[in-house]
Motif scaffolding. Structure first.
Motif, PDB file in Angstrom:
ATOM      1  N   ILE A  64     -18.803   2.648   5.382  1.00  0.00           N
ATOM      2  CA  ILE A  64     -17.700   1.679   5.381  1.00  0.00           C
ATOM      3  C   ILE A  64     -17.471   1.160   3.969  1.00  0.00           C
ATOM      4  O   ILE A  64     -16.339   1.075   3.489  1.00  0.00           O
ATOM      5  CB  ILE A  64     -18.002   0.509   6.344  1.00  0.00           C
ATOM      6  N   MET A  65     -18.559   0.826   3.286  1.00  0.00           N
ATOM      7  CA  MET A  65     -18.446   0.288   1.938  1.00  0.00           C
ATOM      8  C   MET A  65     -17.861   1.312   0.973  1.00  0.00           C
ATOM      9  O   MET A  65     -17.146   0.963   0.024  1.00  0.00           O
ATOM     10  CB  MET A  65     -19.832  -0.176   1.467  1.00  0.00           C
ATOM     11  N   LEU A  66     -18.141   2.595   1.238  1.00  0.00           N
ATOM     12  CA  LEU A  66     -17.627   3.669   0.373  1.00  0.00           C
ATOM     13  C   LEU A  66     -16.236   4.134   0.790  1.00  0.00           C
ATOM     14  O   LEU A  66     -15.615   4.929   0.091  1.00  0.00           O
ATOM     15  CB  LEU A  66     -18.587   4.861   0.396  1.00  0.00           C
ATOM     16  N   GLY A  67     -15.761   3.671   1.953  1.00  0.00           N
ATOM     17  CA  GLY A  67     -14.466   4.124   2.448  1.00  0.00           C
ATOM     18  C   GLY A  67     -14.497   5.559   2.919  1.00  0.00           C
ATOM     19  O   GLY A  67     -13.517   6.294   2.812  1.00  0.00           O
ATOM     20  N   ILE A  68     -15.653   5.970   3.474  1.00  0.00           N
ATOM     21  CA  ILE A  68     -15.855   7.346   3.938  1.00  0.00           C
ATOM     22  C   ILE A  68     -16.050   7.341   5.451  1.00  0.00           C
ATOM     23  O   ILE A  68     -16.741   6.478   5.992  1.00  0.00           O
ATOM     24  CB  ILE A  68     -17.101   7.974   3.267  1.00  0.00           C
ATOM     25  N   THR A  69     -15.418   8.298   6.136  1.00  0.00           N
ATOM     26  CA  THR A  69     -15.646   8.452   7.571  1.00  0.00           C
ATOM     27  C   THR A  69     -16.257   9.820   7.822  1.00  0.00           C
ATOM     28  O   THR A  69     -15.553  10.822   7.962  1.00  0.00           O
ATOM     29  CB  THR A  69     -14.322   8.320   8.364  1.00  0.00           C
ATOM     30  N   PRO A  70     -17.602   9.901   7.877  1.00  0.00           N
ATOM     31  CA  PRO A  70     -18.252  11.210   8.060  1.00  0.00           C
ATOM     32  C   PRO A  70     -17.964  11.760   9.461  1.00  0.00           C
ATOM     33  O   PRO A  70     -18.052  11.033  10.458  1.00  0.00           O
ATOM     34  CB  PRO A  70     -19.742  10.904   7.908  1.00  0.00           C
ATOM     35  N   ALA A  71     -17.609  13.036   9.528  1.00  0.00           N
ATOM     36  CA  ALA A  71     -17.371  13.672  10.830  1.00  0.00           C
ATOM     37  C   ALA A  71     -18.678  13.913  11.566  1.00  0.00           C
ATOM     38  O   ALA A  71     -18.734  13.899  12.795  1.00  0.00           O
ATOM     39  CB  ALA A  71     -16.618  14.983  10.631  1.00  0.00           C
ATOM     40  N   LYS A  72     -19.760  14.131  10.803  1.00  0.00           N
ATOM     41  CA  LYS A  72     -21.068  14.431  11.393  1.00  0.00           C
ATOM     42  C   LYS A  72     -22.134  13.546  10.733  1.00  0.00           C
ATOM     43  O   LYS A  72     -21.984  13.114   9.596  1.00  0.00           O
ATOM     44  CB  LYS A  72     -21.443  15.898  11.160  1.00  0.00           C
TER      45      LYS A  72
END
Length: 275
Positions: A64-72
């Protein structure tokens, strides 16, 4: 068989180059995740390949802090639904990230042969590709936290000048020292107004540790409070020049040139997960 497989990797020399840091805190809200991300970035910008693993199960915040939404995440790897290559997310040059999901906790429920195989694969991947692996652990005295911190080469404890944060940092150190036999801790004080305040907070922890435990604390320094960071975090940009300066100075006091010792991080973690 577990010991033989892990011993084999030491003999082959694959483990020598990889160190493990666990960043922990006695309570939430002290800036642990923010510091973990920036620590990884600073080490990465000094030419070392770094993998950040979000070990905060249920309240994962790194992505969340990095603005990343990992798929896995690690859970998908443990369940055979993804390879490690699919789970790892690049952040920038030399800096990578894995979300654990409920992955670490799931390890406990796996059959021994499967557990051994997955730990071996994790070790092999980490130590072929990274020089440092940094775990952002759950706050407080959590079983995942104690397993990761007591297995790591460098335990870093984050606190702030708040009385509850100081008390909880001491409580975490005490448990890790008395129950997990961790001897050495590196203390970093966040959100301080001055170097004097930072040193005062550290000394209050050092004194009680010296009196009531066999723990040896090492002072890393302080990170100055910066109200601009609140806006940065809202904008999913956890980086700031002043934070980088303060943290770079603190990291100079970490033994980042250490050579990992036996038993390895993975051997220690495996033994604790199986308890």
């Amino acid at each position: 068989m577990e010991a033989q497989a892990l011993h084999l990797m030491r003999v082959e020399g694959k483990e020598k180059k990889t160190g493990y840091i666990a960043v922990a805190s006695g309570k939430g809200g002290v800036g642990k995740t923010l510091i973990t991300i920036n620590m990884g970035r600073i080490i990465g910008r000094n030419g070392k390949r770094v993998l950040i693993v979000d070990g905060d199960l249920g309240l994962s915040n790194v992505h969340i802090m990095l603005g990343i939404t990992p798929a896995k995440n690690l859970y998908h790897f443990f369940m055979g639904e993804a390879s490690l290559e699919e789970v790892v997310v690049p952040v920038e040059e030399n800096l990578y990230f894995i979300s654990s999901g409920s992955g670490i906790r799931e390890l406990v429920n796996l059959p021994p042969a499967q557990l051994r195989n997955l730990i071996y694969k994790l070790q092999e991947y980490a130590e072929k590709n990274y020089e440092w692996v940094i775990f952002d652990t759950p706050p407080g005295i959590h079983s995942d936290t104690t397993a990761l911190v007591s297995s790591s080469h460098i335990p870093v404890i984050i606190t702030t000048p708040e009385p509850t944060a100081i008390a909880d940092a001491y409580g975490l150190i005490k448990v890790l020292n008395q129950e997990e036999k961790v001897k050495e801790f590196y203390v970093l004080v966040n959100k301080v107004s001055s170097n004097e305040e930072s040193l005062r907070v550290y000394e209050s922890i050092r004194v009680v540790c010296e009196k009531f435990t066999s723990a040896e604390t090492r002072y890393l320094g302080g990170i100055r409070y910066n109200p601009k960071m609140i806006r940065n975090i809202v904008n999913q940009n956890p980086f700031n020049e002043d934070l980088t300066k303060d943290l770079t100075k603190a990291l100079l006091k970490l033994p980042l040139d250490i050579k990992p010792y036996a038993p390895s991080f993975w051997e220690r973690l495996l033994s604790k997960l199986r308890r």
